[in-house]
Design a protein around this motif. Structure first.
Motif, PDB file in Angstrom:
ATOM      1  N   ALA A   1      48.300  43.533  45.378  1.00  0.00           N
ATOM      2  CA  ALA A   1      47.789  43.566  44.000  1.00  0.00           C
ATOM      3  C   ALA A   1      47.920  44.970  43.420  1.00  0.00           C
ATOM      4  O   ALA A   1      48.352  45.142  42.273  1.00  0.00           O
ATOM      5  CB  ALA A   1      46.331  43.115  43.971  1.00  0.00           C
ATOM      6  N   TYR A   2      47.561  45.992  44.196  1.00  0.00           N
ATOM      7  CA  TYR A   2      47.702  47.365  43.721  1.00  0.00           C
ATOM      8  C   TYR A   2      49.171  47.686  43.444  1.00  0.00           C
ATOM      9  O   TYR A   2      49.506  48.308  42.425  1.00  0.00           O
ATOM     10  CB  TYR A   2      47.152  48.350  44.759  1.00  0.00           C
TER      11      TYR A   2
ATOM     12  N   LEU B   1      40.427  39.825  37.045  1.00  0.00           N
ATOM     13  CA  LEU B   1      39.841  38.515  37.317  1.00  0.00           C
ATOM     14  C   LEU B   1      39.720  38.277  38.819  1.00  0.00           C
ATOM     15  O   LEU B   1      38.746  37.667  39.285  1.00  0.00           O
ATOM     16  CB  LEU B   1      40.691  37.419  36.671  1.00  0.00           C
ATOM     17  N   GLY B   2      40.692  38.771  39.580  1.00  0.00           N
ATOM     18  CA  GLY B   2      40.614  38.643  41.031  1.00  0.00           C
ATOM     19  C   GLY B   2      39.406  39.373  41.600  1.00  0.00           C
ATOM     20  O   GLY B   2      38.720  38.865  42.495  1.00  0.00           O
ATOM     21  N   ILE B   3      39.123  40.560  41.075  1.00  0.00           N
ATOM     22  CA  ILE B   3      37.954  41.335  41.530  1.00  0.00           C
ATOM     23  C   ILE B   3      36.661  40.588  41.187  1.00  0.00           C
ATOM     24  O   ILE B   3      35.747  40.477  42.007  1.00  0.00           O
ATOM     25  CB  ILE B   3      37.970  42.734  40.901  1.00  0.00           C
TER      26      ILE B   3
ATOM     27  N   THR C   1      36.331  37.371  40.726  1.00  0.00           N
ATOM     28  CA  THR C   1      36.262  36.186  41.586  1.00  0.00           C
ATOM     29  C   THR C   1      35.728  36.544  42.962  1.00  0.00           C
ATOM     30  O   THR C   1      34.895  35.824  43.539  1.00  0.00           O
ATOM     31  CB  THR C   1      37.659  35.546  41.704  1.00  0.00           C
ATOM     32  N   LEU C   2      36.189  37.664  43.498  1.00  0.00           N
ATOM     33  CA  LEU C   2      35.729  38.111  44.812  1.00  0.00           C
ATOM     34  C   LEU C   2      34.248  38.478  44.791  1.00  0.00           C
ATOM     35  O   LEU C   2      33.479  38.042  45.659  1.00  0.00           O
ATOM     36  CB  LEU C   2      36.557  39.317  45.265  1.00  0.00           C
ATOM     37  N   LEU C   3      33.840  39.262  43.803  1.00  0.00           N
ATOM     38  CA  LEU C   3      32.458  39.727  43.753  1.00  0.00           C
ATOM     39  C   LEU C   3      31.479  38.576  43.557  1.00  0.00           C
ATOM     40  O   LEU C   3      30.344  38.630  44.036  1.00  0.00           O
ATOM     41  CB  LEU C   3      32.289  40.751  42.626  1.00  0.00           C
ATOM     42  N   LEU C   4      31.912  37.520  42.842  1.00  0.00           N
ATOM     43  CA  LEU C   4      31.048  36.366  42.596  1.00  0.00           C
ATOM     44  C   LEU C   4      31.149  35.316  43.698  1.00  0.00           C
ATOM     45  O   LEU C   4      30.531  34.250  43.593  1.00  0.00           O
ATOM     46  CB  LEU C   4      31.394  35.737  41.244  1.00  0.00           C
ATOM     47  N   VAL C   5      31.921  35.607  44.733  1.00  0.00           N
ATOM     48  CA  VAL C   5      32.113  34.715  45.882  1.00  0.00           C
ATOM     49  C   VAL C   5      32.748  33.390  45.452  1.00  0.00           C
ATOM     50  O   VAL C   5      32.285  32.295  45.782  1.00  0.00           O
ATOM     51  CB  VAL C   5      30.802  34.475  46.659  1.00  0.00           C
TER      52      VAL C   5
ATOM     53  N   ALA D   1      40.480  29.852  37.214  1.00  0.00           N
ATOM     54  CA  ALA D   1      41.045  30.769  36.222  1.00  0.00           C
ATOM     55  C   ALA D   1      42.009  31.752  36.879  1.00  0.00           C
ATOM     56  O   ALA D   1      43.072  32.065  36.328  1.00  0.00           O
ATOM     57  CB  ALA D   1      39.918  31.524  35.513  1.00  0.00           C
ATOM     58  N   HIS D   2      41.670  32.236  38.064  1.00  0.00           N
ATOM     59  CA  HIS D   2      42.524  33.175  38.776  1.00  0.00           C
ATOM     60  C   HIS D   2      43.851  32.528  39.151  1.00  0.00           C
ATOM     61  O   HIS D   2      44.923  33.143  39.012  1.00  0.00           O
ATOM     62  CB  HIS D   2      41.784  33.660  40.026  1.00  0.00           C
ATOM     63  N   GLN D   3      43.794  31.289  39.606  1.00  0.00           N
ATOM     64  CA  GLN D   3      45.022  30.589  39.976  1.00  0.00           C
ATOM     65  C   GLN D   3      45.866  30.263  38.757  1.00  0.00           C
ATOM     66  O   GLN D   3      47.095  30.419  38.776  1.00  0.00           O
ATOM     67  CB  GLN D   3      44.671  29.308  40.727  1.00  0.00           C
ATOM     68  N   LEU D   4      45.222  29.837  37.674  1.00  0.00           N
ATOM     69  CA  LEU D   4      45.955  29.480  36.469  1.00  0.00           C
ATOM     70  C   LEU D   4      46.588  30.707  35.823  1.00  0.00           C
ATOM     71  O   LEU D   4      47.746  30.661  35.372  1.00  0.00           O
ATOM     72  CB  LEU D   4      45.014  28.791  35.473  1.00  0.00           C
ATOM     73  N   LEU D   5      45.871  31.823  35.795  1.00  0.00           N
ATOM     74  CA  LEU D   5      46.428  33.039  35.207  1.00  0.00           C
ATOM     75  C   LEU D   5      47.612  33.541  36.025  1.00  0.00           C
ATOM     76  O   LEU D   5      48.552  34.116  35.472  1.00  0.00           O
ATOM     77  CB  LEU D   5      45.350  34.116  35.097  1.00  0.00           C
TER      78      LEU D   5
END
Length: 356
Positions: A281-282, A318-320, A322-326, A334-338
């Motif tokens: 990702a980075y 959005l990935g971050i 998603t991770l922080l919200l478990v 949303a992460h997959q669709l984006l």
């Protein structure tokens, strides 16, 4: 994907007879791309709701008909009750709860059937009418064959989760299923954008920047593959902090390679799987920003490259979240669709960069 799409790099005026039919073919292809995106989204919902193993048989024709009676539902439920997922995770599930997960998986499969009809029927029509050349038609048939392979891989993936002792599908097979879907999406967009380029609307950039745009698409596909491994190993439900993982910017090797043999850590060790997804990702963000900067003075390409960079940043953010919200359902979807939107835009940009 390169072999499938390379055949349409020739002047697209040989692919369609006039701009009007070219526009119709292009509209059909973009509609197909949207359907593939929806298919991926429904597949993601099926995974996140734990619905993928609710239908324990693969019946390409008769499976289109869901249970129509109480006896039919009871029979389907009994098949699921024999699975390890039910025995180990969902024991005591009521019939009403089973119907919810059944409808998710049935909808995913039914959408696949509809997508097949949407693809092949217009293709036959356009080919018969002479709206597409034989060369382009054969390229599209190749993409259709890839779709058939995707369906078979989908069942192989589900079957891996129905083996004794398994409560979920194998991560590698889930990754392969997602990657093939992504390749199909990219190939469709590449073809459609090639038709647009043939109408003289594309604004090419230098060969070096064009190659960089294609490399960016390849890197996005790699990141999608790693995302499939994250989903398959449920790595997103662990180490829900950022930028550190368990207090480390780079986890110790003993954590990253705790399994034996060491090669299996890349698919089965949630720590290494998530760490690799973060690293790429980075790299992807840096590559997209560099490409946007390098393309800033090119006519047409600058705006497209800027859109790719903006979507890459949004996807990383959005990935971050998603991770922080478990991984709540809405964020995971949303992460997959984006990711699919980013792939579409990047592929469209790369194809127009190669326009002659």
């Amino acid at each position: 994907m390169g072999q499938i799409i390379a055949s349409i790099d020739s002047p697209p005026e040989t692919s369609v007879r006039d701009p009007r039919t070219g526009a119709s073919v292009r509209l059909w292809l973009y509609g197909l791309a949207v359907l593939v995106m929806v298919m991926v989204a429904v597949g993601g919902a099926t995974r996140l709701t734990g619905s993928g193993l609710s239908i324990t048989e693969w019946k390409p024709v008769t499976g289109a008909i869901p249970p129509l009676s109480d006896a039919g539902w009871a029979a389907e439920f009994e098949k699921y009750r024999a699975s390890s997922q039910y025995q180990n995770l969902n024991r005591g599930m009521a019939l009403g709860e089973f119907k919810v997960i059944y409808w998710w998986e049935w909808s995913h499969r039914q959408l696949g059937r509809f997508l097949g009809f949407y693809f092949f029927l217009p293709l036959v029509w356009f080919w018969w009418r002479g709206n597409v050349s034989s060369r382009l038609a054969l390229t599209l048939v190749g993409i259709g064959a890839l779709g058939g392979l995707q369906a078979m891989v989908g069942w192989i993936m589900v079957a891996s989760g129905l083996e004794p002792g398994m409560t979920a599908v194998a991560p590698i097979k889930l990754m392969l299923h997602l990657v093939i879907a992504s390749m199909i999406l990219a190939a469709i967009v590449w073809v459609a954008a090639g038709l647009r380029a043939g109408e003289g609307r594309a604004m090419p950039v230098s060969p070096g920047l064009a190659r960089a745009a294609v490399a960016l698409v390849a890197l996005i596909l790699v990141q999608i593959a790693l995302g499939g491994l994250v989903a398959g190993s449920r790595a997103g439900w662990t180490y829900n902090t950022w930028p550190l993982m368990d207090g480390h910017l780079v986890p110790p090797a003993a954590m990253l390679f705790s399994g034996q043999p060491w090669i299996e850590n890349f698919a089965d060790n949630p720590i290494l799987v998530q760490f690799n997804h973060r690293l790429v990702a980075y790299l992807l963000v840096a590559a997209a920003l560099w490409h946007a900067y390098a393309t800033r003075r090119t006519e047409g390409g600058a705006m497209r490259a800027g859109a790719v960079a903006g979507l890459t940043l949004a996807q990383a953010g959005l990935g971050i979240v998603t991770l922080l919200l478990v991984v709540p359902l809405w964020a995971g979807l949303a992460h997959q669709l984006l990711a699919m939107v980013l792939l579409m835009v990047a592929t469209h940009h790369a194809r127009l960069c190669r326009a002659a």
